[in-house]
Every structure is written in structure tokens, then in C-alpha cells.
Design a protein around this motif. Structure first.
Motif, PDB file in Angstrom:
ATOM      1  N   THR A  80      -5.626  -1.686 -14.442  1.00  0.00           N
ATOM      2  CA  THR A  80      -5.801  -0.252 -14.275  1.00  0.00           C
ATOM      3  C   THR A  80      -5.138   0.268 -12.997  1.00  0.00           C
ATOM      4  O   THR A  80      -4.778  -0.499 -12.093  1.00  0.00           O
ATOM      5  N   LYS A  81      -5.044   1.584 -12.939  1.00  0.00           N
ATOM      6  CA  LYS A  81      -4.473   2.233 -11.761  1.00  0.00           C
ATOM      7  C   LYS A  81      -5.303   1.911 -10.525  1.00  0.00           C
ATOM      8  O   LYS A  81      -4.757   1.660  -9.445  1.00  0.00           O
ATOM      9  N   ARG A  82      -6.638   1.909 -10.681  1.00  0.00           N
ATOM     10  CA  ARG A  82      -7.513   1.600  -9.550  1.00  0.00           C
ATOM     11  C   ARG A  82      -7.242   0.202  -9.015  1.00  0.00           C
ATOM     12  O   ARG A  82      -7.149  -0.005  -7.807  1.00  0.00           O
ATOM     13  N   LEU A  83      -7.093  -0.754  -9.928  1.00  0.00           N
ATOM     14  CA  LEU A  83      -6.821  -2.130  -9.509  1.00  0.00           C
ATOM     15  C   LEU A  83      -5.517  -2.212  -8.722  1.00  0.00           C
ATOM     16  O   LEU A  83      -5.466  -2.849  -7.658  1.00  0.00           O
ATOM     17  N   LYS A  84      -4.476  -1.574  -9.239  1.00  0.00           N
ATOM     18  CA  LYS A  84      -3.170  -1.637  -8.578  1.00  0.00           C
ATOM     19  C   LYS A  84      -3.223  -0.980  -7.201  1.00  0.00           C
ATOM     20  O   LYS A  84      -2.631  -1.482  -6.235  1.00  0.00           O
ATOM     21  N   GLN A  85      -3.944   0.135  -7.106  1.00  0.00           N
ATOM     22  CA  GLN A  85      -4.067   0.813  -5.808  1.00  0.00           C
ATOM     23  C   GLN A  85      -4.823  -0.056  -4.807  1.00  0.00           C
ATOM     24  O   GLN A  85      -4.444  -0.148  -3.636  1.00  0.00           O
ATOM     25  N   GLU A  86      -5.870  -0.703  -5.284  1.00  0.00           N
ATOM     26  CA  GLU A  86      -6.666  -1.546  -4.386  1.00  0.00           C
ATOM     27  C   GLU A  86      -5.914  -2.806  -3.991  1.00  0.00           C
ATOM     28  O   GLU A  86      -6.035  -3.278  -2.850  1.00  0.00           O
ATOM     29  N   GLU A  87      -5.137  -3.347  -4.893  1.00  0.00           N
ATOM     30  CA  GLU A  87      -4.307  -4.503  -4.549  1.00  0.00           C
ATOM     31  C   GLU A  87      -3.322  -4.140  -3.446  1.00  0.00           C
ATOM     32  O   GLU A  87      -3.077  -4.926  -2.532  1.00  0.00           O
TER      33      GLU A  87
END
Length: 253
Positions: A116-123
């Protein structure tokens, strides 16, 4: 900010820490000293959630955290390092540190499955944080090196960086300069001072007394698991009970 009240840890018939009252000076370098086996690391382990106290309390910002596990204590903003560095030797310096900021992320299993977008941003945030703290500890040029190929002093810095990646308010350092030479000890002392200047409260265990007396602003002395003294370096230096503890025999608790 953080204090202990009558903190006690018992292993069967052995009382490793007994009725210890202690409070950290906010934004300063605090130290815990004492003869070998005096209960210093056990005290750290109880405060950081690795062990539950037999009795007594650990209070953080007015809240009793005595029963919280280590991961929940870390989430509150309390990080620690260990006397023996626990790193992934066959991974890079960067990969060892990037996991630290995961503590501050919200993505879950579904985020991982669907990327998800959230995962990519947090990574991305984790990567940015890793690079930031590695620069802070002086390892910017070592990010891609394998941990197995760096020096013991550099491994200490990686451990510092990993703790800092969790965005802590307090960092407990268990013998941070063990196994390194005097020049490296001086450099790590400067790093600890730099951390304190950033508003991080530090509490360390150390046996290098000359370093402690120059670095710490407040010192607690343990012997046989009990607090026998507390005060400034000058007060500790002239405390007869402290002198007796170091010169009159070793502790057994």
C-alpha cells in the motif's frame, strides 16, 4: 521523567536489586556504577522491561510501566543498548539500523501484502531516519559495509544509531565503551555528550571511572544490589562507602 521506587528483583533466593530509589536527570548524562556483579545490568533489564520487578515500581512520566514488556517500553521512548552488541553481522550497517524506526510505523500485514501507499511512505521514512542517525553517529561512509567487516568501535556506533532510530527520549547504555581503546572511548564520550545536547536523557553503566567522572552529571552507586550512594562526581569521589565498596572486596549479587 523516569524514576524507580523501592525497585527489587529477586531470582530465587538471590536478591539482585533491592529497594532502589532512583530518578534520571532530564536531558543529562546519568551513570550507574558499582563493583562487578553489583546488580547494574539487572537494574537496566528491569527498567527497560526485559525483566519484571519482584516488587517496587518503574514510573515514567507519572505512569507505572513496571509490568510492560520491552517492546511497549521502547514505544514509550525508552531505548537501550547492550554490553555485547547484538547486530546482524552478515547484513549491512544500513540494514541493521533501518529496522529501528519500524517501531514508529503503523502499517500492518495487509499493507505488506498489497504494498500500500502507507507502507511505501513508511518504508521511505525508515530509510531517511536510518541515514539521519548514521550521519549523527559518524557512519555516513559505512552504510553499505557489512557489519562483520567493521571495527568494534564502529559496531558500538551502529548500536547507538539503532537506538536513536527509535526516536527515544531516554537511552540506556550498558557499558558502551567496553572492549575499545582510550582514543575510541574519548570519541564515544563525545558522541554521548552530543546526544545529551540534543535533549536525549542518557543513563549508562560503565567501569571506566575516569571517563564517568568527566562525563556524568549524576551518579548512582550499587553494591550487593543496594544503592549505597548517589550524587555528583565530586560527591561520589569522596564518599567513604563507595571507596570501601571498590577497595574492600567484590559484590556477589
Amino acid at each position: 521523567m523516569l524514576e524507580t521506587r523501592k525497585l527489587t528483583k529477586q531470582f530465587g533466593g538471590l536478591v539482585a536489586v533491592k529497594d532502589v530509589d532512583f530518578s534520571l536527570e532530564h536531558g543529562k548524562i546519568n551513570a550507574i556504577i558499582g563493583p562487578n556483579g553489583a546488580g547494574k545490568s539487572t537494574f537496566f533489564n528491569v527498567v527497560s522491561g526485559l525483566y519484571r520487578p519482584t516488587s517496587g515500581q518503574v514510573i515514567y512520566k507519572g505512569k507505572d510501566i513496571s509490568k510492560l514488556p520491552a517492546n511497549k517500553v521502547a514505544e514509550l521512548g525508552i531505548a537501550r543498548t547492550f554490553q555485547t552488541t547484538h547486530l546482524f553481522e552478515m547484513a549491512t550497517v544500513f540494514d541493521n539500523v533501518v529496522v529501528g524506526h519500524r517501531l514508529r510505523t503503523q502499517s500492518n500485514l495487509l499493507d505488506s501484502i498489497f504494498r500500500t501507499k502507507r507502507l511505501k511512505q513508511e518504508e521511505e521514512k525508515c530509510k531517511e531516519k536510518a541515514l539521519e542517525v548514521l550521519k549523527f553517529v559518524g557512519l555516513s561512509k559505512s552504510v553499505d559495509r557489512m557489519v562483520t567487516n567493521i571495527s568494534q568501535e564502529e559496531k558500538k556506533r551502529v548500536a547507538f544509531a539503532l537506538a536513536l532510530a527509535t526516536d527515544p527520549e531516554i537511552v540506556f547504555l550498558d557499558e558502551p565503551t567496553a572492549g575499545i581503546n582510550p582514543d575510541e572511548t574519548a570519541e564515544l564520550s563525545q558522541l554521548m555528550e552530543k546526544m545529551a545536547q540534543q535533549g536525549i536523557t542518557i543513563c549508562l553503566i560503565e567501569h571506566k571511572m575516569q571517563m564517568i567522572m568527566k562525563l556524568a552529571e549524576k551518579i548512582m552507586v550499587l553494591n550487593y544490589g543496594e544503592k549505597i550512594a548517589e550524587g555528583t562526581p565530586d560527591e561520589i569521589n569522596h564518599n567513604e562507602e563507595v571507596i570501601k565498596a571498590y577497595l574492600g572486596g567484590s559484590a556477589s549479587a
